[in-house]
Design a protein around this motif. Structure first.
Motif, PDB file in Angstrom:
ATOM      1  N   VAL A  41       0.794  -1.235   0.000  1.00 38.89           N
ATOM      2  CA  VAL A  41       0.000   0.000   0.000  1.00 38.89           C
ATOM      3  C   VAL A  41       0.829   1.289   0.000  1.00 38.89           C
ATOM      4  O   VAL A  41       0.282   2.362   0.236  1.00 38.89           O
ATOM      5  CB  VAL A  41      -1.006   0.014   1.174  1.00 38.89           C
ATOM      6  CG1 VAL A  41      -2.001  -1.126   1.039  1.00 38.89           C
ATOM      7  CG2 VAL A  41      -0.303  -0.043   2.513  1.00 38.89           C
TER       8      VAL A  41
ATOM      9  N   THR B  99       2.893   4.078  -2.303  1.00 43.81           N
ATOM     10  CA  THR B  99       2.340   4.570  -3.571  1.00 43.81           C
ATOM     11  C   THR B  99       2.709   3.756  -4.817  1.00 43.81           C
ATOM     12  O   THR B  99       1.830   3.437  -5.604  1.00 43.81           O
ATOM     13  CB  THR B  99       2.738   6.045  -3.773  1.00 43.81           C
ATOM     14  OG1 THR B  99       2.411   6.741  -2.574  1.00 43.81           O
ATOM     15  CG2 THR B  99       1.991   6.674  -4.925  1.00 43.81           C
TER      16      THR B  99
ATOM     17  N   LEU C  72       1.159   0.363  -4.494  1.00 38.19           N
ATOM     18  CA  LEU C  72      -0.305   0.507  -4.494  1.00 38.19           C
ATOM     19  C   LEU C  72      -0.839   0.665  -5.919  1.00 38.19           C
ATOM     20  O   LEU C  72      -1.939   0.198  -6.232  1.00 38.19           O
ATOM     21  CB  LEU C  72      -0.702   1.713  -3.629  1.00 38.19           C
ATOM     22  CG  LEU C  72      -2.189   1.965  -3.389  1.00 38.19           C
ATOM     23  CD1 LEU C  72      -2.891   0.728  -2.841  1.00 38.19           C
ATOM     24  CD2 LEU C  72      -2.371   3.144  -2.432  1.00 38.19           C
ATOM     25  N   ALA C  73      -0.050   1.310  -6.768  1.00 42.72           N
ATOM     26  CA  ALA C  73      -0.470   1.447  -8.173  1.00 42.72           C
ATOM     27  C   ALA C  73      -0.653   0.067  -8.796  1.00 42.72           C
ATOM     28  O   ALA C  73      -1.519  -0.131  -9.647  1.00 42.72           O
ATOM     29  CB  ALA C  73       0.557   2.265  -8.955  1.00 42.72           C
TER      30      ALA C  73
ATOM     31  N   THR D 130      -1.456  -2.633  -7.042  1.00 43.24           N
ATOM     32  CA  THR D 130      -2.504  -3.331  -6.281  1.00 43.24           C
ATOM     33  C   THR D 130      -3.867  -3.041  -6.903  1.00 43.24           C
ATOM     34  O   THR D 130      -4.124  -1.913  -7.333  1.00 43.24           O
ATOM     35  CB  THR D 130      -2.454  -2.864  -4.803  1.00 43.24           C
ATOM     36  OG1 THR D 130      -1.265  -3.399  -4.208  1.00 43.24           O
ATOM     37  CG2 THR D 130      -3.660  -3.308  -4.002  1.00 43.24           C
TER      38      THR D 130
ATOM     39  N   ALA E  44      -9.808  -1.505  -4.732  1.00 40.57           N
ATOM     40  CA  ALA E  44     -10.280  -0.114  -4.826  1.00 40.57           C
ATOM     41  C   ALA E  44     -10.261   0.600  -3.473  1.00 40.57           C
ATOM     42  O   ALA E  44     -10.016   1.802  -3.402  1.00 40.57           O
ATOM     43  CB  ALA E  44     -11.700  -0.088  -5.401  1.00 40.57           C
TER      44      ALA E  44
ATOM     45  N   ASN F  53      -8.126   0.114  -0.935  1.00 46.91           N
ATOM     46  CA  ASN F  53      -6.751   0.522  -0.669  1.00 46.91           C
ATOM     47  C   ASN F  53      -6.318   1.642  -1.606  1.00 46.91           C
ATOM     48  O   ASN F  53      -5.705   2.627  -1.182  1.00 46.91           O
ATOM     49  CB  ASN F  53      -5.787  -0.654  -0.835  1.00 46.91           C
ATOM     50  CG  ASN F  53      -5.998  -1.745   0.203  1.00 46.91           C
ATOM     51  OD1 ASN F  53      -6.022  -2.922  -0.127  1.00 46.91           O
ATOM     52  ND2 ASN F  53      -6.170  -1.367   1.438  1.00 46.91           N
ATOM     53  N   ARG F  54      -6.662   1.511  -2.869  1.00 46.21           N
ATOM     54  CA  ARG F  54      -6.261   2.512  -3.863  1.00 46.21           C
ATOM     55  C   ARG F  54      -6.869   3.872  -3.546  1.00 46.21           C
ATOM     56  O   ARG F  54      -6.243   4.914  -3.726  1.00 46.21           O
ATOM     57  CB  ARG F  54      -6.680   2.082  -5.277  1.00 46.21           C
ATOM     58  CG  ARG F  54      -5.945   0.866  -5.800  1.00 46.21           C
ATOM     59  CD  ARG F  54      -6.499   0.410  -7.144  1.00 46.21           C
ATOM     60  NE  ARG F  54      -6.235   1.369  -8.208  1.00 46.21           N
ATOM     61  CZ  ARG F  54      -5.110   1.415  -8.924  1.00 46.21           C
ATOM     62  NH1 ARG F  54      -4.155   0.535  -8.701  1.00 46.21           N
ATOM     63  NH2 ARG F  54      -4.953   2.326  -9.859  1.00 46.21           N
TER      64      ARG F  54
ATOM     65  N   ALA G 115      -4.934   6.546  -1.541  1.00 46.26           N
ATOM     66  CA  ALA G 115      -3.617   7.021  -2.004  1.00 46.26           C
ATOM     67  C   ALA G 115      -3.499   8.539  -1.956  1.00 46.26           C
ATOM     68  O   ALA G 115      -2.476   9.085  -1.565  1.00 46.26           O
ATOM     69  CB  ALA G 115      -3.358   6.526  -3.421  1.00 46.26           C
TER      70      ALA G 115
ATOM     71  N   LEU H 152      -2.401   7.183  -9.190  1.00 44.59           N
ATOM     72  CA  LEU H 152      -1.579   5.968  -9.181  1.00 44.59           C
ATOM     73  C   LEU H 152      -1.246   5.639 -10.629  1.00 44.59           C
ATOM     74  O   LEU H 152      -2.119   5.236 -11.394  1.00 44.59           O
ATOM     75  CB  LEU H 152      -2.336   4.835  -8.501  1.00 44.59           C
ATOM     76  CG  LEU H 152      -2.653   5.101  -7.026  1.00 44.59           C
ATOM     77  CD1 LEU H 152      -3.585   4.037  -6.471  1.00 44.59           C
ATOM     78  CD2 LEU H 152      -1.374   5.178  -6.191  1.00 44.59           C
TER      79      LEU H 152
ATOM     80  N   ARG I 269      -3.220  -2.704 -16.500  1.00 41.32           N
ATOM     81  CA  ARG I 269      -3.876  -3.826 -15.804  1.00 41.32           C
ATOM     82  C   ARG I 269      -4.196  -4.936 -16.788  1.00 41.32           C
ATOM     83  O   ARG I 269      -4.776  -4.680 -17.846  1.00 41.32           O
ATOM     84  CB  ARG I 269      -5.165  -3.310 -15.150  1.00 41.32           C
ATOM     85  CG  ARG I 269      -5.866  -4.291 -14.230  1.00 41.32           C
ATOM     86  CD  ARG I 269      -5.125  -4.523 -12.928  1.00 41.32           C
ATOM     87  NE  ARG I 269      -4.715  -3.272 -12.301  1.00 41.32           N
ATOM     88  CZ  ARG I 269      -3.969  -3.211 -11.199  1.00 41.32           C
ATOM     89  NH1 ARG I 269      -3.580  -4.292 -10.598  1.00 41.32           N
ATOM     90  NH2 ARG I 269      -3.614  -2.043 -10.703  1.00 41.32           N
TER      91      ARG I 269
END
Ligand SMILES: *Cc1c(COP(=O)(O)O)cnc(C)c1O
Length: 439
Positions: free
Chosen positions: A153, A155, A158-159, A161, A164, A166-167, A170, A174, A179
């Motif tokens: 988590v 930055t 996290l990008a 990860t 949603a 957790n994101r 930020a 991110l 994806r």
């Protein structure tokens, strides 16, 4: 079914200290509200004496259970001798012994000519280092990451990860990630590496050539989805063709969780960078590292620095874990014996509750039950906690009840924990107002 109600003495530690003084960010404690004091193997006791079986295993950081005795004795000796505790990243005897053991027990037998980078002590920091290095050596910015992936988590990680929730925390954009659908994401027959290949071959696909792909061999937080060996092999072939690096995030699937030391072992692939953390110390102590293919080690001294790079206490227990569990080559059979039993029992539960459980998921000792209704999974884990079993939920909607017993859990403890799980399922569905099982 009637169950004897056991009265426990009042808590001796004031729970309200946590409520008053600890940030709202705490999470596991919300699901498992007790004050824990002692633990050994798969057993953990609260300060009022209540005993639980711990099938959370520190979210995968206690693969050998709590306080494994051989590791503990080495740690106690080390502390008693005034050996080095903190060392920044200075050379110590404990670090040398760890490097030698890792080389002998893990790297050499797999033919991995990788150097070891000691990052900051979290999985996320190992991932940050891996992403930075991949971008550096390829001179590209884009990284391909997969649906439902979890990589930490901070930055950069996290990008990569997917989650949603957790994101959303930020606070900044991110960036730098494309994806891709993970194995099985678009249904059983759809080969998602073929899709990746199509994007790479099409100069107008809109995807910038990635520096690397980052992947989990089994998606821990993502719901115990497993990448098949064939999928990993095809991914490797494609990556090699396009000179895309492979970053295996083995933070949770590694260190024996899937039955082999690495989650990718059964596929025979050789990732360029391997992020390792959670159970590498074997004792729940913070330690993280990146294994980097020797010719990719383009770091300049101190570029990815940090005060706590290399935790000597963790080196001592990590070395003991490699020597005790992995050196002889017999440990895999011990894990396998347990995972066969675990799979059998979970499969039986799934078959008995086809209307509620869509499948038994996972690999090795990284298994779970995928519920159709996340609320039911929540009620079952909450009730299981009351009955003395600690197990968490993962997956996009927290719909997967995750069983993460120690990989060398005592067989009677594995049985006992699964009995509690079964009792919890039966009791919850029998009291569910919407259940067709209700009276
Ligand atoms: C837990 C986890 C991380 C992050 O590790 P932290 O120590 O929590 O930062 C990264 N990747 C995977 C696969 C994980 O399970």
């Amino acid at each position: 079914m009637t169950r004897k109600v056991v009265e426990f003495p009042p808590r001796t530690t004031n729970v309200s200290s946590f409520e008053r003084l600890e940030s709202n960010v705490q999470s596991y404690a919300n699901n498992f509200p007790d004050v824990f004091e002692f633990a050994e193997g798969a057993e953990i006791w609260a300060n009022n004496g209540k005993r639980y079986l711990d099938f959370l295993s520190g979210a995968g950081s206690l693969n050998y259970g709590h306080n494994p005795s051989e590791l503990k004795s080495e740690l106690l000796k080390y502390i008693e001798n005034n050996n080095i505790s903190n060392s920044l990243d200075l050379h110590t005897k404990a670090k040398k012994e760890f490097l030698d053991a890792l080389d002998e027990v893990v790297l050499k037998p797999r033919g991995l000519d990788h150097v070891v980078q000691f990052t900051g002590p979290t999985g996320a920091n190992a991932v940050e280092a891996a992403l930075k290095l991949a971008r550096r050596v390829t001179d590209r910015t884009n990284i391909a990451a997969f649906t439902n992936g979890f990589h930490g988590v901070t930055t950069g990680a996290l990008a990569a990860t997917g989650n949603a929730y957790n994101r959303g925390a930020a606070g900044v954009e991110l960036n730098g990630i494309s994806r891709l659908p993970y194995d099985g994401y678009l249904g059983g027959d759809y080969n998602t590496v073929d899709y990746f290949e199509k994007l790479l071959d099409d100069p107008s696909s809109g995807m910038d050539l990635p520096a690397a792909v980052i992947f989990e061999t089994v998606q821990g937080e993502g719901g115990h989805k497993v990448a098949s060996d064939a999928w990993l092999q095809q991914l490797q072939t494609l990556c090699r063709k396009h000179k895309i690096l492979m970053i295996a995030d083995e933070v949770q699937a590694g260190c024996g969780r899937t039955g082999d030391f690495f989650g990718f072992d059964s596929s025979g692939i050789a990732p360029d960078i391997i992020a390792v953390s959670k159970s590498i110390s074997g004792y729940g102590l913070p330690l993280a590292l990146c294994l980097i293919k020797r010719d990719l080690d383009a770091w300049l001294p101190g570029e990815h620095n940090g005060t706590f790079r290399g935790n000597n206490l963790a080196f001592v227990t990590a070395t003991a874990a490699l020597n005790k569990f992995w050196k002889s080559g017999k440990f895999e059979a011990e894990i396998s014996q347990r995972s066969v039993l675990l799979r059998q029992r979970l499969t039986k539960i799934t078959e008995q509750h086809r209307d509620m459980i869509s499948e038994t998921r996972g690999k090795g000792m990284m298994m779970g039950l995928a519920f159709s209704d996340p609320e039911l999974a929540r009620r079952i884990t909450t009730h299981a906690f009351q009955l003395g079993l600690i197990a968490e939920r993962v997956g996009p909607r927290d719909e997967v009840l995750k069983i993460m017993a120690p990989i060398n859990v005592r067989m009677d403890h594995l049985d006992e924990g699964l009995n509690i799980l079964e009792a919890s399922i039966e009791e919850v569905i029998s009291t569910s107002p919407h259940s067709k099982f209700a009276d």
